[in-house]
Design a protein around this motif. Structure first.
Motif, PDB file in Angstrom:
ATOM      1  N   ASN A  64       0.737  -1.249   0.157  1.00 18.92           N
ATOM      2  CA  ASN A  64       0.063   0.066  -0.025  1.00 18.92           C
ATOM      3  C   ASN A  64       0.630   1.234  -0.015  1.00 18.92           C
ATOM      4  O   ASN A  64       0.386   2.260  -0.506  1.00 18.92           O
ATOM      5  CB  ASN A  64      -0.997  -0.137   1.319  1.00 18.92           C
ATOM      6  CG  ASN A  64      -2.263  -0.847   1.015  1.00 18.92           C
ATOM      7  OD1 ASN A  64      -3.304  -0.109   0.381  1.00 18.92           O
ATOM      8  ND2 ASN A  64      -2.228  -2.068   1.042  1.00 18.92           N
ATOM      9  N   ARG A  86      -7.454   9.250  -4.445  1.00 18.34           N
ATOM     10  CA  ARG A  86      -7.064   8.073  -3.840  1.00 18.34           C
ATOM     11  C   ARG A  86      -5.756   7.822  -3.111  1.00 18.34           C
ATOM     12  O   ARG A  86      -5.793   6.984  -2.320  1.00 18.34           O
ATOM     13  CB  ARG A  86      -6.964   7.351  -5.168  1.00 18.34           C
ATOM     14  CG  ARG A  86      -8.386   6.889  -5.869  1.00 18.34           C
ATOM     15  CD  ARG A  86      -8.046   5.909  -7.162  1.00 18.34           C
ATOM     16  NE  ARG A  86      -9.248   5.660  -7.628  1.00 18.34           N
ATOM     17  CZ  ARG A  86      -9.425   4.313  -8.521  1.00 18.34           C
ATOM     18  NH1 ARG A  86      -8.283   3.580  -8.620  1.00 18.34           N
ATOM     19  NH2 ARG A  86     -10.448   4.179  -9.090  1.00 18.34           N
ATOM     20  N   GLN A  89      -6.612   9.146   0.431  1.00 17.15           N
ATOM     21  CA  GLN A  89      -7.437   7.729   1.021  1.00 17.15           C
ATOM     22  C   GLN A  89      -6.383   6.528   1.466  1.00 17.15           C
ATOM     23  O   GLN A  89      -6.731   6.065   2.207  1.00 17.15           O
ATOM     24  CB  GLN A  89      -8.512   7.240  -0.060  1.00 17.15           C
ATOM     25  CG  GLN A  89      -9.699   8.111  -0.243  1.00 17.15           C
ATOM     26  CD  GLN A  89     -10.546   7.441  -1.511  1.00 17.15           C
ATOM     27  OE1 GLN A  89     -10.410   6.589  -2.279  1.00 17.15           O
ATOM     28  NE2 GLN A  89     -11.846   8.566  -1.679  1.00 17.15           N
ATOM     29  N   ALA A  90      -5.492   6.207   0.487  1.00 16.26           N
ATOM     30  CA  ALA A  90      -4.564   5.328   0.811  1.00 16.26           C
ATOM     31  C   ALA A  90      -3.916   5.702   2.034  1.00 16.26           C
ATOM     32  O   ALA A  90      -3.604   4.775   3.001  1.00 16.26           O
ATOM     33  CB  ALA A  90      -3.709   5.005  -0.234  1.00 16.26           C
ATOM     34  N   ASN A  92      -4.864   7.801   4.560  1.00 14.16           N
ATOM     35  CA  ASN A  92      -5.738   7.586   5.615  1.00 14.16           C
ATOM     36  C   ASN A  92      -5.969   6.283   6.138  1.00 14.16           C
ATOM     37  O   ASN A  92      -6.312   5.720   7.074  1.00 14.16           O
ATOM     38  CB  ASN A  92      -7.084   8.175   5.262  1.00 14.16           C
ATOM     39  CG  ASN A  92      -7.094   9.655   5.375  1.00 14.16           C
ATOM     40  OD1 ASN A  92      -6.228  10.459   6.195  1.00 14.16           O
ATOM     41  ND2 ASN A  92      -7.661  10.206   4.637  1.00 14.16           N
ATOM     42  N   PHE A  93      -6.039   5.282   5.036  1.00 19.46           N
ATOM     43  CA  PHE A  93      -6.414   3.776   5.334  1.00 19.46           C
ATOM     44  C   PHE A  93      -5.137   3.164   6.291  1.00 19.46           C
ATOM     45  O   PHE A  93      -5.353   2.613   7.204  1.00 19.46           O
ATOM     46  CB  PHE A  93      -6.283   2.891   4.089  1.00 19.46           C
ATOM     47  CG  PHE A  93      -6.564   1.473   4.080  1.00 19.46           C
ATOM     48  CD1 PHE A  93      -7.749   1.129   4.557  1.00 19.46           C
ATOM     49  CD2 PHE A  93      -5.443   0.727   4.104  1.00 19.46           C
ATOM     50  CE1 PHE A  93      -8.041  -0.543   4.603  1.00 19.46           C
ATOM     51  CE2 PHE A  93      -5.426  -0.671   4.293  1.00 19.46           C
ATOM     52  CZ  PHE A  93      -6.781  -1.413   4.644  1.00 19.46           C
ATOM     53  N   LEU A  94      -3.858   3.841   5.682  1.00 23.67           N
ATOM     54  CA  LEU A  94      -2.762   3.117   6.229  1.00 23.67           C
ATOM     55  C   LEU A  94      -2.793   3.573   7.865  1.00 23.67           C
ATOM     56  O   LEU A  94      -2.259   2.862   8.819  1.00 23.67           O
ATOM     57  CB  LEU A  94      -1.542   3.646   5.764  1.00 23.67           C
ATOM     58  CG  LEU A  94      -1.239   2.791   4.323  1.00 23.67           C
ATOM     59  CD1 LEU A  94      -0.052   3.684   3.405  1.00 23.67           C
ATOM     60  CD2 LEU A  94      -0.872   1.435   4.467  1.00 23.67           C
ATOM     61  N   GLU A  96      -5.200   4.618   9.659  1.00 26.30           N
ATOM     62  CA  GLU A  96      -6.505   4.092  10.496  1.00 26.30           C
ATOM     63  C   GLU A  96      -6.199   2.471  10.823  1.00 26.30           C
ATOM     64  O   GLU A  96      -6.670   2.053  11.931  1.00 26.30           O
ATOM     65  CB  GLU A  96      -7.649   4.455   9.789  1.00 26.30           C
ATOM     66  CG  GLU A  96      -9.128   3.744  10.500  1.00 26.30           C
ATOM     67  CD  GLU A  96     -10.178   4.288   9.749  1.00 26.30           C
ATOM     68  OE1 GLU A  96     -11.431   3.767  10.125  1.00 26.30           O
ATOM     69  OE2 GLU A  96     -10.255   5.010   8.734  1.00 26.30           O
ATOM     70  N   HIS A  97      -5.669   1.535   9.715  1.00 30.66           N
ATOM     71  CA  HIS A  97      -5.848   0.285   9.782  1.00 30.66           C
ATOM     72  C   HIS A  97      -4.611  -0.470  10.007  1.00 30.66           C
ATOM     73  O   HIS A  97      -4.414  -1.522  10.460  1.00 30.66           O
ATOM     74  CB  HIS A  97      -6.729  -0.318   8.808  1.00 30.66           C
ATOM     75  CG  HIS A  97      -7.928   0.146   8.512  1.00 30.66           C
ATOM     76  ND1 HIS A  97      -9.091  -0.078   9.616  1.00 30.66           N
ATOM     77  CD2 HIS A  97      -8.636   1.030   7.700  1.00 30.66           C
ATOM     78  CE1 HIS A  97     -10.238   0.327   9.039  1.00 30.66           C
ATOM     79  NE2 HIS A  97      -9.830   1.165   7.907  1.00 30.66           N
ATOM     80  N   CYS A 110      -3.619  -6.415   7.089  1.00 29.24           N
ATOM     81  CA  CYS A 110      -4.912  -6.602   7.675  1.00 29.24           C
ATOM     82  C   CYS A 110      -5.624  -7.519   6.568  1.00 29.24           C
ATOM     83  O   CYS A 110      -5.013  -7.555   5.299  1.00 29.24           O
ATOM     84  CB  CYS A 110      -5.843  -5.467   8.182  1.00 29.24           C
ATOM     85  SG  CYS A 110      -5.715  -4.614   6.665  1.00 29.24           S
ATOM     86  N   LEU A 118     -12.890  -5.325   7.837  1.00 31.56           N
ATOM     87  CA  LEU A 118     -11.524  -5.469   7.732  1.00 31.56           C
ATOM     88  C   LEU A 118     -11.088  -6.164   9.237  1.00 31.56           C
ATOM     89  O   LEU A 118     -11.864  -5.955  10.170  1.00 31.56           O
ATOM     90  CB  LEU A 118     -10.621  -4.114   7.996  1.00 31.56           C
ATOM     91  CG  LEU A 118     -10.826  -3.315   6.529  1.00 31.56           C
ATOM     92  CD1 LEU A 118     -10.220  -1.948   6.799  1.00 31.56           C
ATOM     93  CD2 LEU A 118      -9.880  -4.307   5.584  1.00 31.56           C
TER      94      LEU A 118
END
Length: 345
Positions: A64, A86, A89-90, A92-94, A96-97, A110, A118
């Motif tokens: 990612n 995008r 978003q990537a 923020n995803f990293l 957050e998760h 994950c 998830l």
């Protein structure tokens, strides 16, 4: 069919275009399309009755990070807001998760559940060197594409953590895994850029870039020590480490600092940024400042507070080797200035 599993069975294959098929059987193109659609629907109904193949739903932090870099770089060059969205978003995803804020640790991966939720492995797996290096690179690229300093701040935080976990105080460079992990019998340092770049190669560039963004000379020294640690490999087989060769060239030529003084959403600022992004400049760091002494960059690099806008218009300052050019406000003039500098290096 090397295993002979399909003997005596029909194997569907597309050999000719719809037009040639229609001509061969003397029917219309519309009729061929109708027959093919009907056949696909029948096959889909039959396929539903079979067990679904296993699906790999894992999401790796390192991959990612690479994707984040790609979206950010291409989005900036093309001025494509969809790609930049995008990239954000990537990021923020990293965060957050795949980031454990309590332990200050990146998680390796994950996965998606049956309902697309998830899930984390239990116990979770801590990230390896490539997870940190690739994410940091992606965050630096994301900052240069959006100029949101939150990404630069997180990159700084992750680099400090990477140094603590993986740096080899004796030989220089980074181990691929945490040396304090007693379950790992042999500590390795990857020395080849293959389908993925070596994490040490990416880290050499990350350290150099961060030293220019933060003024932290220790990171500049670490970058040099890392290259020294791999110097024998670089001298003997440079083709095995093209990404590290690029970092070595950046050390040799030194990075060009391009500082845009202006407001992020103003059209004159956008014009200067477009001029920069229209050129291939591999050895540069790009910064945007509004001159506020309270900003993240000005706190790290106080000299930025002395850079100003000419006549209230967005202004570019190009610096290299502690020497800055005269400020410019015209995008074409900035482009010429950068092209002249590119030929020198």
């Amino acid at each position: 069919d090397p295993q002979g599993e399909l003997q005596g069975q029909n194997v569907l294959i597309v050999r000719y275009s719809v037009e040639l098929t229609a001509a061969r059987f003397g029917i219309t193109v519309e009729k061929v399309n109708h027959l093919l659609a009907s056949a696909r629907a029948k096959m889909a109904d039959m396929r539903i009755t079979r067990p679904r193949p296993h699906l790999d739903t894992k999401m790796l932090a390192s991959w990612n990070g690479l994707m984040l870099s790609a979206f950010a770089r291409v989005g900036a060059v093309l001025g494509d807001e969809a790609l930049l969205e995008r990239a954000k978003q990537a990021g923020n995803f990293l965060k957050e998760h795949l980031w454990d804020s309590e332990t200050q640790t990146i998680l390796r991966s994950c996965c998606g559940g049956e309902q697309h939720e998830l899930q984390q492995m239990s116990p979770s797996i801590s990230g390896f060197l490539d997870d940190y290096a690739f994410i940091i690179c992606g965050l630096l690229d994301l900052y240069e594409a959006t100029f949101q300093t939150e990404w630069l701040q997180w990159a700084e935080e992750l680099q400090l953590r990477q140094d603590l976990l993986f740096w080899d105080d004796q030989g220089g460079g980074y181990f691929c895994s945490d040396p304090s992990d007693s379950t790992i019998l042999l500590q390795l340092k990857e020395d080849q850029d293959g389908a993925e770049p070596s994490a040490n190669s990416v880290s050499a560039s990350n350290l150099l870039r961060l030293s220019h963004y933060t003024g932290n000379q220790e990171w500049l020294q670490k970058s040099q020590q890392l290259l020294t640690a791999f110097s024998d490999r670089l001298a003997r087989v440079p083709i095995a480490l093209p990404e590290m060769v690029r970092a070595l060239m950046a050390q040799h030529y030194t990075l060009k600092q391009i500082v845009i003084c202006g407001q992020r959403d103003d059209s004159d600022t956008a014009g200067l940024l477009a001029a920069v992004n229209s050129l291939y400049l591999p050895f540069k760091v790009l910064m945007l400042t509004d001159g506020s002494p309270e900003s993240f960059l000005c706190q790290r690099l106080p000299v930025l507070s002395s850079m100003f806008q000419l006549d209230g218009v967005a202004t570019a300052h190009v610096c290299q080797d502690f020497t800055c050019s005269l400020p410019v406000t015209d995008p074409q003039e900035l482009r010429r200035l950068l092209l002249d500098g590119a030929t020198d290096s």
